[in-house]
Motif scaffolding. Structure first.
Motif, short mmCIF file in Angstrom:
data_model
loop_
_atom_site.label_atom_id
_atom_site.label_comp_id
_atom_site.label_asym_id
_atom_site.label_seq_id
_atom_site.Cartn_x
_atom_site.Cartn_y
_atom_site.Cartn_z
N SER A 48 0.86 -1.20 0.00
CA SER A 48 0.00 0.00 0.00
C SER A 48 0.89 1.24 0.00
O SER A 48 1.67 1.44 0.93
N HIS A 49 0.76 2.05 -1.04
CA HIS A 49 1.65 3.22 -1.14
C HIS A 49 1.05 4.46 -0.49
O HIS A 49 1.74 5.47 -0.36
N VAL A 50 -0.21 4.43 -0.09
CA VAL A 50 -0.81 5.52 0.67
C VAL A 50 -1.55 4.94 1.86
O VAL A 50 -2.11 3.85 1.79
N VAL A 51 -1.55 5.69 2.97
CA VAL A 51 -2.23 5.27 4.20
C VAL A 51 -2.97 6.48 4.77
O VAL A 51 -2.39 7.56 4.86
N PRO A 52 -4.24 6.32 5.15
CA PRO A 52 -5.00 7.43 5.71
C PRO A 52 -4.36 8.01 6.97
O PRO A 52 -3.74 7.29 7.76
N LEU A 53 -4.54 9.31 7.14
CA LEU A 53 -4.05 10.03 8.31
C LEU A 53 -5.19 10.80 8.96
O LEU A 53 -6.15 11.20 8.28
N THR A 54 -5.08 11.03 10.26
CA THR A 54 -5.96 11.98 10.93
C THR A 54 -5.22 13.31 11.03
O THR A 54 -3.98 13.37 10.95
N VAL A 55 -5.96 14.37 11.22
CA VAL A 55 -5.37 15.71 11.14
C VAL A 55 -4.31 15.94 12.22
O VAL A 55 -3.31 16.64 11.97
N THR A 56 -4.50 15.36 13.40
CA THR A 56 -3.51 15.58 14.45
C THR A 56 -2.20 14.84 14.19
O THR A 56 -1.23 15.04 14.92
N GLU A 57 -2.17 14.01 13.16
CA GLU A 57 -0.94 13.30 12.80
C GLU A 57 -0.12 14.04 11.74
O GLU A 57 0.96 13.59 11.39
N PHE A 58 -0.64 15.14 11.23
CA PHE A 58 0.06 15.81 10.13
C PHE A 58 1.50 16.18 10.50
O PHE A 58 2.41 15.96 9.70
N VAL A 77 -3.91 11.59 3.31
CA VAL A 77 -3.13 10.35 3.35
C VAL A 77 -1.65 10.68 3.42
O VAL A 77 -1.20 11.75 3.00
N ALA A 78 -0.90 9.72 3.94
CA ALA A 78 0.56 9.78 3.89
C ALA A 78 1.01 8.98 2.67
O ALA A 78 0.58 7.84 2.48
N VAL A 79 1.86 9.58 1.84
CA VAL A 79 2.36 8.90 0.65
C VAL A 79 3.64 8.17 1.03
O VAL A 79 4.64 8.79 1.39
N MET A 80 3.61 6.83 0.91
CA MET A 80 4.73 6.01 1.33
C MET A 80 5.46 5.34 0.17
O MET A 80 6.35 4.53 0.38
N GLY A 81 5.05 5.66 -1.04
CA GLY A 81 5.70 5.10 -2.21
C GLY A 81 5.17 5.75 -3.47
O GLY A 81 4.11 6.37 -3.46
N LEU A 82 5.90 5.60 -4.56
CA LEU A 82 5.49 6.20 -5.84
C LEU A 82 4.75 5.20 -6.71
O LEU A 82 4.05 5.60 -7.64
N ARG A 83 4.90 3.92 -6.41
CA ARG A 83 4.18 2.88 -7.16
C ARG A 83 3.04 2.34 -6.30
O ARG A 83 3.21 2.12 -5.09
N PRO A 84 1.86 2.07 -6.91
CA PRO A 84 0.69 1.66 -6.14
C PRO A 84 0.89 0.41 -5.27
O PRO A 84 0.21 0.25 -4.27
N THR A 85 1.81 -0.47 -5.61
CA THR A 85 1.98 -1.71 -4.85
C THR A 85 3.31 -1.75 -4.08
O THR A 85 3.74 -2.82 -3.65
#
Length: 264
Positions: A48-58, A77-85
């Motif tokens: 998973s290259h993106v993961v949801p965030l809550t606002v206090t985690e920004f 969301v937090a972007v954790m990679g450039l490729r979807p997988t």
């Protein structure tokens, strides 16, 4: 960048990121189950290259990832990679990179709240497909037919997460009502061996706060955003966008390591 996430409090029939088989937790069906330590605790995040965030985690997330908004709901969301997988922050050992912030969305797994539409209430669910949820697991879910301390702690964490999720929805509504979000592109411009620049390549499109629109707000509205904490979260989001360059460098680094790993 498409919206690959779902509202975490939607019905059980919905699709929730990471959860393959969510079931309402009950002593009747899960009384003999427990959670075991596993060798690769975060392997479920690796694709998973993106993961949801809550606002206090920004703010803490901004130190590790670009924090962006995606989809019709403008989900942060937090972007954790450039490729979807490919998640660049999950090591081959299944561990998170030690310097990276781990979002609450991941830390609550395998538990999640879901709406019980019939009774108009939230129910605690567990992903029965989670590798580390096993019969006779080291940390039992129930003791003498009642939720164990481990389950009680999980419920408390999910309660807190649900409150933060609603706070995040309110934050996004403020940004939307003020028309502060605009579409942006993440672009990589390679450099050729002769020192010239190559053809720019678009990595993703997403929503971000427009700095021009933010500056154009009346002083009274800016003061209001400052006083309710929203302005600080907006700045954390804007600073985080510098992290695209880090992701590019990490992508090249992993690509360079892959052949070596394959030949090891």
């Amino acid at each position: 960048m498409t919206d690959t996430t779902a509202n975490t409090s939607e019905g059980l029939a919905g699709n929730v990121l990471f959860y393959d088989k969510p079931e309402p937790l009950s002593a009747e069906h899960h009384g003999k189950l427990g959670v075991d330590p596993v060798d690769k605790p975060y392997a479920f995040v690796a694709k998973s290259h993106v993961v949801p965030l809550t606002v206090t985690e920004f703010a803490p997330a901004a130190l590790s990832y670009p924090v962006i908004f995606v989809g019709d709901s403008r989900q942060p969301v937090a972007v954790m990679g450039l490729r979807p997988t490919e998640n660049l922050f999950i090591e081959p050992t299944g561990e998170f990179r030690p310097e990276a912030y781990i979002p609450a969305y991941i830390r609550r797994y395998p538990f999640v709240f879901a709406n019980d539409d019939a009774q108009k209430r939230m129910i605690l669910c567990i992903d029965r497909a989670a590798e580390f949820v096993k019969e006779g697991g080291a940390a039992p879910l129930f003791v003498d037919g009642k939720p164990s301390p481990y389950t009680e702690q999980a419920m408390e964490f999910c309660n807190s997460f649900e409150q933060e999720r609603m706070r995040t929805e309110a934050f996004v509504k403020v940004l939307t009502d003020l028309d502060l979000l605009e579409i942006r592109d993440a672009v990589f411009t390679p450099r050729n061996p002769d020192g010239t620049t190559g053809t720019p390549q678009k990595l993703a499109d997403y929503y971000a706060v427009s700095e021009d629109k933010l500056k154009a707000l009346p002083a009274k509205k800016l003061a209001e955003l400052r006083d309710n904490g929203a302005l600080g979260q907006i700045y954390a989001h804007l600073v985080s966008l510098l992290g695209w360059d880090r992701l590019i460098a990490m992508t090249f680094q992993r690509a360079a390591q892959t052949p070596a790993a394959a030949n090891a």
